[in-house]
Design an enzyme around this catalytic site. Structure first.
Site, PDB file in Angstrom:
ATOM      1  N   ASP A 215     -10.392  -5.172   1.319  1.00  0.00           N
ATOM      2  CA  ASP A 215     -11.638  -4.441   1.068  1.00  0.00           C
ATOM      3  C   ASP A 215     -12.656  -4.630   2.190  1.00  0.00           C
ATOM      4  O   ASP A 215     -13.506  -3.767   2.411  1.00  0.00           O
ATOM      5  CB  ASP A 215     -12.255  -4.901  -0.255  1.00  0.00           C
ATOM      6  CG  ASP A 215     -11.409  -4.490  -1.453  1.00  0.00           C
ATOM      7  OD1 ASP A 215     -10.884  -3.367  -1.446  1.00  0.00           O
ATOM      8  OD2 ASP A 215     -11.265  -5.310  -2.381  1.00  0.00           O
TER       9      ASP A 215
ATOM     10  N   ASN B 122      -4.383  -9.743   2.059  1.00  0.00           N
ATOM     11  CA  ASN B 122      -4.073  -9.827   0.644  1.00  0.00           C
ATOM     12  C   ASN B 122      -2.665 -10.366   0.461  1.00  0.00           C
ATOM     13  O   ASN B 122      -1.823 -10.247   1.360  1.00  0.00           O
ATOM     14  CB  ASN B 122      -4.182  -8.452  -0.017  1.00  0.00           C
ATOM     15  CG  ASN B 122      -5.620  -8.000  -0.187  1.00  0.00           C
ATOM     16  OD1 ASN B 122      -6.530  -8.815  -0.153  1.00  0.00           O
ATOM     17  ND2 ASN B 122      -5.817  -6.707  -0.360  1.00  0.00           N
TER      18      ASN B 122
ATOM     19  N   PRO C   1     -12.701   1.228   5.084  1.00  0.00           N
ATOM     20  CA  PRO C   1     -12.609   2.563   4.484  1.00  0.00           C
ATOM     21  C   PRO C   1     -11.760   2.525   3.224  1.00  0.00           C
ATOM     22  O   PRO C   1     -10.827   1.732   3.103  1.00  0.00           O
ATOM     23  CB  PRO C   1     -11.937   3.398   5.591  1.00  0.00           C
ATOM     24  CG  PRO C   1     -11.221   2.407   6.448  1.00  0.00           C
ATOM     25  CD  PRO C   1     -12.066   1.170   6.412  1.00  0.00           C
ATOM     26  N   ASP C   2     -12.071   3.375   2.282  1.00  0.00           N
ATOM     27  CA  ASP C   2     -11.343   3.460   1.015  1.00  0.00           C
ATOM     28  C   ASP C   2     -10.273   4.548   1.159  1.00  0.00           C
ATOM     29  O   ASP C   2     -10.565   5.742   1.059  1.00  0.00           O
ATOM     30  CB  ASP C   2     -12.314   3.790  -0.125  1.00  0.00           C
ATOM     31  CG  ASP C   2     -11.691   3.636  -1.493  1.00  0.00           C
ATOM     32  OD1 ASP C   2     -10.500   3.968  -1.643  1.00  0.00           O
ATOM     33  OD2 ASP C   2     -12.382   3.172  -2.413  1.00  0.00           O
ATOM     34  N   ILE C   3      -9.053   4.130   1.400  1.00  0.00           N
ATOM     35  CA  ILE C   3      -7.974   5.083   1.681  1.00  0.00           C
ATOM     36  C   ILE C   3      -7.663   5.925   0.456  1.00  0.00           C
ATOM     37  O   ILE C   3      -7.510   7.154   0.555  1.00  0.00           O
ATOM     38  CB  ILE C   3      -6.722   4.330   2.168  1.00  0.00           C
ATOM     39  CG1 ILE C   3      -7.034   3.608   3.481  1.00  0.00           C
ATOM     40  CG2 ILE C   3      -5.545   5.292   2.351  1.00  0.00           C
ATOM     41  CD1 ILE C   3      -5.926   2.697   3.971  1.00  0.00           C
TER      42      ILE C   3
ATOM     43  N   LYS D 157     -10.922 -17.661  20.102  1.00  0.00           N
ATOM     44  CA  LYS D 157     -10.746 -18.469  18.902  1.00  0.00           C
ATOM     45  C   LYS D 157     -12.031 -19.222  18.567  1.00  0.00           C
ATOM     46  O   LYS D 157     -12.636 -19.856  19.434  1.00  0.00           O
ATOM     47  CB  LYS D 157      -9.597 -19.451  19.103  1.00  0.00           C
ATOM     48  CG  LYS D 157      -9.339 -20.339  17.893  1.00  0.00           C
ATOM     49  CD  LYS D 157      -8.225 -21.332  18.153  1.00  0.00           C
ATOM     50  CE  LYS D 157      -8.053 -22.279  16.955  1.00  0.00           C
ATOM     51  NZ  LYS D 157      -6.996 -23.278  17.199  1.00  0.00           N
TER      52      LYS D 157
ATOM     53  N   PHE E 185      -2.790   2.229  -6.864  1.00  0.00           N
ATOM     54  CA  PHE E 185      -2.351   0.999  -7.528  1.00  0.00           C
ATOM     55  C   PHE E 185      -3.571   0.130  -7.797  1.00  0.00           C
ATOM     56  O   PHE E 185      -4.520   0.117  -7.000  1.00  0.00           O
ATOM     57  CB  PHE E 185      -1.344   0.241  -6.665  1.00  0.00           C
ATOM     58  CG  PHE E 185       0.086   0.675  -6.884  1.00  0.00           C
ATOM     59  CD1 PHE E 185       1.029  -0.200  -7.398  1.00  0.00           C
ATOM     60  CD2 PHE E 185       0.480   1.971  -6.590  1.00  0.00           C
ATOM     61  CE1 PHE E 185       2.333   0.195  -7.612  1.00  0.00           C
ATOM     62  CE2 PHE E 185       1.782   2.382  -6.800  1.00  0.00           C
ATOM     63  CZ  PHE E 185       2.712   1.496  -7.307  1.00  0.00           C
TER      64      PHE E 185
ATOM     65  N   LYS F 225     -11.016   2.656 -12.462  1.00  0.00           N
ATOM     66  CA  LYS F 225     -10.669   2.882 -11.064  1.00  0.00           C
ATOM     67  C   LYS F 225     -10.167   4.304 -10.845  1.00  0.00           C
ATOM     68  O   LYS F 225     -10.521   4.939  -9.847  1.00  0.00           O
ATOM     69  CB  LYS F 225      -9.609   1.877 -10.613  1.00  0.00           C
ATOM     70  CG  LYS F 225      -9.230   2.020  -9.140  1.00  0.00           C
ATOM     71  CD  LYS F 225      -8.309   0.899  -8.677  1.00  0.00           C
ATOM     72  CE  LYS F 225      -8.006   1.022  -7.184  1.00  0.00           C
ATOM     73  NZ  LYS F 225      -7.176  -0.109  -6.688  1.00  0.00           N
TER      74      LYS F 225
ATOM     75  N   LYS G 111     -12.175   6.636  -8.183  1.00  0.00           N
ATOM     76  CA  LYS G 111     -11.525   7.057  -6.936  1.00  0.00           C
ATOM     77  C   LYS G 111     -11.239   8.556  -6.913  1.00  0.00           C
ATOM     78  O   LYS G 111     -11.125   9.155  -5.841  1.00  0.00           O
ATOM     79  CB  LYS G 111     -10.211   6.306  -6.738  1.00  0.00           C
ATOM     80  CG  LYS G 111     -10.338   4.786  -6.747  1.00  0.00           C
ATOM     81  CD  LYS G 111     -11.064   4.265  -5.532  1.00  0.00           C
ATOM     82  CE  LYS G 111     -11.038   2.742  -5.516  1.00  0.00           C
ATOM     83  NZ  LYS G 111     -11.717   2.170  -4.348  1.00  0.00           N
TER      84      LYS G 111
END
Length: 400
Positions: free
Chosen positions: A276, A208, A303-305, A286, A323, A337, A341
Site C-alpha cells: 500500500d 507483503n 497507486p491502487d491498481i 544504504k 482479492f 472493499k 474499489k
C-alpha cells in the site's frame, strides 16, 4: 491433445535456434506434423539437413522459389497449419511483424496468414528491454500474437536477464494451450500475482507476505481453459506458469504500468499482494546506524491498481476481480472493499497466522459478488484456481 495437429515452424536467426531441433522432436513425439521454414539467418545456426531430418519434411527457405510457388505458394503455406510458431523470434522478426514488413519468406508468411501465431522471443537482455522492442511487444499483443517466454537466465553473450528463449517443453505447453478448445478460447485475461518490493535503500525494501502460488495457479487454470493470459508478477517464490505472456516487475508503479500496457482485456484478476505504501524518496545509499537514533522514514501512497482498472474510462475489462487478504471481519471488509474499489467480484480469505494460508498450499475463500457472498470450503490452491476459472468462463460466456 496435439495428435494430428499441423504446425508451421519459422526458425529465426539466433543462437537459441539450436533448441528448435529438440522442439521438433518433442512435437513429433506427440503426433504433430511440423513444416519448417528456415530464415537465412537461422541457417547460420542450424542446417536445413538437420531440420529436415527431424521434421521428416522439406525445409522452406526462399520466397521466390519457382517450384514451391507453382506447387503450393507462400499464401497456401501460411494458411495450411493449425498454428504458426516462431522460435526463436528475434528482435528483427518481431519488428517486421509489428510493422507489417514482408521482405522474405518468413515475414511474408506471417503477414499473409489468418492462422493464430505463437512466438518464442530470444534476444539480448538490452534488446528485449529497449523501448522500440517494448513498443513492438505491445503492438503484437494487441494484434493477438501469443507469447511463450522469454525467460530470465544466462545468455550466450555472457549477460543475464530476460530474453532467454523458453525451453522446448515450455513452448510445447504454450502450443497445447493455444490449440485448446476450452470455453475461454480467444479470451484475453490479465492476472497479477506475487508481492511488490518497494525500496527503502539499495538493500532494504517494504513487501507483503505473498508466495505468488495462488496467482500462478489461477493463470495456469485459465490457460487450461484456452485463455490467452497476460501474467504480471512481482518477485514471487514460485516459478511463473508456462504458456503465458510474462511481465516481471518489482514495484507497485511498475505493476500498474504493465497492467495498463496489457489493456484491453476481457477480464482482470488482481491476485497480487501490492504494497500500500512506498518510500516518498528511497535512499540511494544504504542507511547506516548512527548515534543520533532511528532514521525518519517518510511514506507515500502507492497507486491502487484494482481501483484503477475497475474505474478505467477507456478500457475497463468486462470483469474485474480483486482479492482481499484479511485478518478480521472477513465478510464485512470484503463487501466494503468491492464497493469501494468498484470491481465486480472480490475473492477474500482469512490470512491470520492461525489459518496457515499465507504462503501455504491451501486456501479457503469467500466469493463476493453483486448478488451476495459464497463461502468455499478449504481446498488446495490449484482447486480454488480451477473453480474460479470456471466461474470466470461462465461469466464471460455469450448470453443466449
Amino acid at each position: 491433445m496435439l495428435a494430428s495437429k499441423r504446425i508451421l515452424l519459422i526458425i529465426g536467426g539466433g543462437i537459441a535456434a539450436f533448441k528448435t531441433l529438440d522442439l521438433i522432436r518433442r512435437l513429433g513425439e506427440r503426433g504433430v506434423t511440423v513444416t519448417p521454414v528456415l530464415t537465412h539467418a537461422g541457417a547460420e545456426f542450424v542446417t536445413p539437413l538437420s531440420v529436415s531430418a527431424l521434421a521428416g519434411r522439406k525445409v522452406f527457405t526462399d520466397l521466390f522459389d519457382l517450384t514451391d510457388e507453382a506447387e503450393m505458394g507462400h499464401i497456401e503455406l501460411s494458411r495450411s497449419a493449425d498454428l504458426i510458431v516462431v522460435a526463436p523470434a528475434t528482435a528483427d522478426l518481431m519488428a517486421k511483424m509489428a510493422q507489417g514488413q514482408a521482405d522474405d519468406l518468413a515475414s511474408t508468411l506471417l503477414l499473409a496468414t489468418d492462422t493464430p501465431v505463437l512466438i518464442a522471443p530470444a534476444m539480448n537482455v538490452r534488446m528485449w528491454q529497449h523501448p522500440a522492442t517494448q513498443r513492438n511487444i505491445a503492438t503484437l499483443q494487441g494484434d493477438g500474437i501469443i507469447f511463450a517466454g522469454p525467460n530470465d537466465g544466462d545468455m550466450a553473450c555472457g549477460e543475464h536477464g530476460p530474453g532467454r528463449m523458453a525451453e522446448p517443453l515450455e513452448i510445447v505447453a504454450a502450443i497445447e494451450a493455444a490449440l485448446a478448445d476450452g470455453p475461454l478460447k480467444s479470451r484475453r485475461i490479465l492476472v497479477t500475482s506475487g508481492p511488490t518490493h518497494e525500496p527503502i535503500d539499495p538493500v532494504r525494501y517494504i513487501a507483503n507476505r505473498s508466495s505468488g502460488a495462488q496467482g500462478t495457479a489461477i493463470a495456469r487454470a485459465l490457460t487450461a481453459l484456452g485463455a490467452d493470459v497476460v501474467f504480471v508478477t512481482g518477485p514471487a517464490d514460485v516459478p511463473p506458469p508456462e504458456g503465458v505472456v510474462l511481465h516481471r516487475v518489482e514495484t507497485a508503479r511498475e505493476m500498474l504500468a504493465a497492467c495498463e500496457v496489457a489493456l484491453p482485456v476481457d477480464a482482470a484478476i488482481c491476485a497480487a499482494a501490492v504494497a500500500d505504501w512506498r518510500m516518498a524518496s528511497a535512499a540511494s545509499s544504504k542507511l547506516k546506524k548512527t548515534a543520533g537514533g532511528l532514521p525518519q522514514l517518510e511514506f507515500a501512497e502507492n497507486p491502487d491498481i484494482l481501483a484503477t482498472l475497475s474505474q478505467h474510462t477507456q478500457n475497463r475489462p468486462g470483469l474485474v476481480i480483486g482479492f482481499a487478504a484479511e485478518t478480521d471481519d472477513l465478510e464485512a471488509n470484503a463487501v466494503a472493499k468491492r464497493l469501494r474499489k468498484g470491481c465486480d467480484w472480490i475473492v477474500a480469505n482469512d490470512v491470520s497466522e492461525a489459518t496457515g494460508i499465507m504462503g501455504g498450499s491451501e486456501n479457503a475463500v469467500l466469493l463476493v459478488t453483486d448478488t451476495g457472498t459464497e463461502a468455499w470450503p478449504r481446498m488446495a490452491k490449484d482447486r480454488v484456481a480451477a473453480r474460479l476459472a470456471q466461474r470466470i468462463a461462465d461469466a464471460l460466456a455469450p448470453k443466449v
